[in-house]
Design an enzyme around this catalytic site. Structure first.
Site, PDB file in Angstrom:
ATOM      1  N   GLU A 243       0.811  -1.226   0.000  1.00  0.00           N
ATOM      2  CA  GLU A 243       0.000   0.000   0.000  1.00  0.00           C
ATOM      3  C   GLU A 243       0.843   1.274   0.000  1.00  0.00           C
ATOM      4  OE1 GLU A 243      -3.738  -0.059   2.317  1.00  0.00           O
ATOM      5  OE2 GLU A 243      -3.082  -2.024   2.956  1.00  0.00           O
ATOM      6  N   HIS A 259       7.150 -26.805   4.268  1.00  0.00           N
ATOM      7  CA  HIS A 259       6.426 -27.988   3.798  1.00  0.00           C
ATOM      8  C   HIS A 259       5.840 -27.790   2.407  1.00  0.00           C
ATOM      9  CE1 HIS A 259       6.746 -30.046   7.712  1.00  0.00           C
ATOM     10  NE2 HIS A 259       6.771 -28.800   8.173  1.00  0.00           N
ATOM     11  N   LYS A 353     -13.784  -0.189  -4.295  1.00  0.00           N
ATOM     12  CA  LYS A 353     -14.934  -0.018  -3.384  1.00  0.00           C
ATOM     13  C   LYS A 353     -16.042   0.776  -4.062  1.00  0.00           C
ATOM     14  CE  LYS A 353     -12.354  -0.443   0.957  1.00  0.00           C
ATOM     15  NZ  LYS A 353     -11.862   0.200   2.181  1.00  0.00           N
TER      16      LYS A 353
END
Ligand code: F6R
Length: 357
Positions: A243, A259, A353
């Site tokens: 950001e 893993h 948004k």
């Protein structure tokens, strides 16, 4: 490692930094120690003590408003008598019920995922606490008489980390679910003040670990690895780099990455050339995790990947985690300076948004 002199001088050019930093994000990081203490004062009283067991704690929030939930649960999970989760979505987990405590955290107060979770929490009869600067969340809390912590308006949510996280810890302390929050905050604030003096923009790159780390990461895709306590810091680093510097960055944690992701450090070769790794180390990790980190660093370096290792400072878990977070906040801001980018605007988030609304 030798750095191009021009890049170093950009980071030491205070005028250039001030010209780029339109909303004083550097000032916000320097003010974090005071923010932690200010956020504590008065926040706990918002919730009334109530007898009975707390059957689960959730923090509903997104982005800069969610990380405070991770921070509190990671610092205090060693002593919390109840499960605590951060919910970054539209639904609460099924097991949260009327014995549960749900914090709805949204800096703007208008984040739809968080508002949806608050609705569910109210439908299920959960105890709720709302934390926001205003917006719909404040309106709902006021209409329904819900406990509400109003934080100062006009900031970037990610710059309000203290305001958005400390009230959660203060409420848990007030309810007797965790201890030592006030003492931890005092220690963290004192340590952060020292770190601001070591890492801030007036300290030249030659003596400044945050500037040196930004120089090491400039032009790369940073991959931030944490372990146990610092897993939250790794996520915060990634989001701050995204950001503030408008750069791709990724985060993961030990031991899980050993893993799977470990195997991925082979292909594609172009990705390996672009990636640089930062380890956020902490002396409190399980000894086997420390061994894993060392062995994995050997593997990465053998594959030609640069690994920068940074250790937490301080005593309490909160202070240690905050020490790891503040250096990442500075690194992300120095990366924005190196990119010639104003750290504050997040236009793509706002546009998305708007389109969703
Ligand atoms: C951080 C940022 C975003 C928001 C997120 C949720 O600075 O801009 O990560 O925090 O989009 O919005 P709020 O915090 O208003 O609920």
């Amino acid at each position: 490692m030798r750095r191009p002199a021009r890049r170093v001088s950009v980071l030491d050019d205070r005028q250039r930094i001030d010209d780029l930093d339109s909303e004083d994000q550097f000032g916000m990081v320097a003010g974090l120690p005071d923010q932690l203490l200010e956020a504590y004062a008065g926040a706990a009283d918002v919730i009334e003590e109530a007898g009975g067991e707390v059957g689960g704690i959730a923090v509903a929030g997104m982005g800069g408003s969610a990380i405070g939930g991770d921070l509190v649960s990671n610092v205090y999970d060693v002593s919390l008598p109840s499960a605590m989760v951060t919910v970054r979505n539209y639904h609460l987990p099924h097991w949260l019920d009327s014995r549960s405590l749900v914090f709805a955290v949204s800096y703007s107060g208008n984040t739809e995922e968080t508002l949806a979770c608050l609705d569910e929490a109210l439908e299920r009869g959960c105890r709720t606490v709302c934390i926001c600067s205003g917006g719909r969340l404040a309106a709902v809390a006021e209409e329904r008489g819900l406990p509400l912590v109003k934080v100062p308006a006009g900031l970037q949510p990610r710059a309000a980390l203290g305001y958005l996280s400390v009230p959660i810890a203060a409420c848990l302390e007030h309810l007797g679910l965790v201890e030592s929050v006030e003492a931890d905050l005092q220690e963290a604030a004192a340590l952060l003040r020292k770190l601001v003096l070591r890492l801030g923009p007036d300290v030249p790159a030659a003596e400044n670990t945050a500037k040196q780390t930004a120089l090491a990461l400039a032009g790369s895709v940073p991959v931030i690895y944490g372990c146990e306590l610092t897993a939250v810091a790794a996520r915060r680093w990634k989001c701050q780099i995204n950001e503030n510097a408008k750069m791709l960055a990724f985060a993961n944690e030990f031991p899980e990455l050993d893993h799977n992701e470990l195997v991925g450090w082979e292909n594609p070769p172009a990705a390996l050339e672009m990636a640089r790794v930062v380890y956020l180390e902490d002396a409190g990790v399980h000894p086997q995790n420390q061994r894993r980190m060392d062995i994995t660093a050997d593997t990465l370096e053998a594959a030609g990947v640069q690994v920068t290792r940074l250790a937490t400072e301080g005593e309490s878990r909160l202070a240690r985690l905050m020490s790891s977070i503040i250096i990442g906040d500075y690194v992300s801001l120095y990366l924005s300076v190196l990119g010639g980018i104003d750290p504050s605007p997040v236009e793509r988030i706002e546009e998305l948004k708007r389109r969703l609304a």
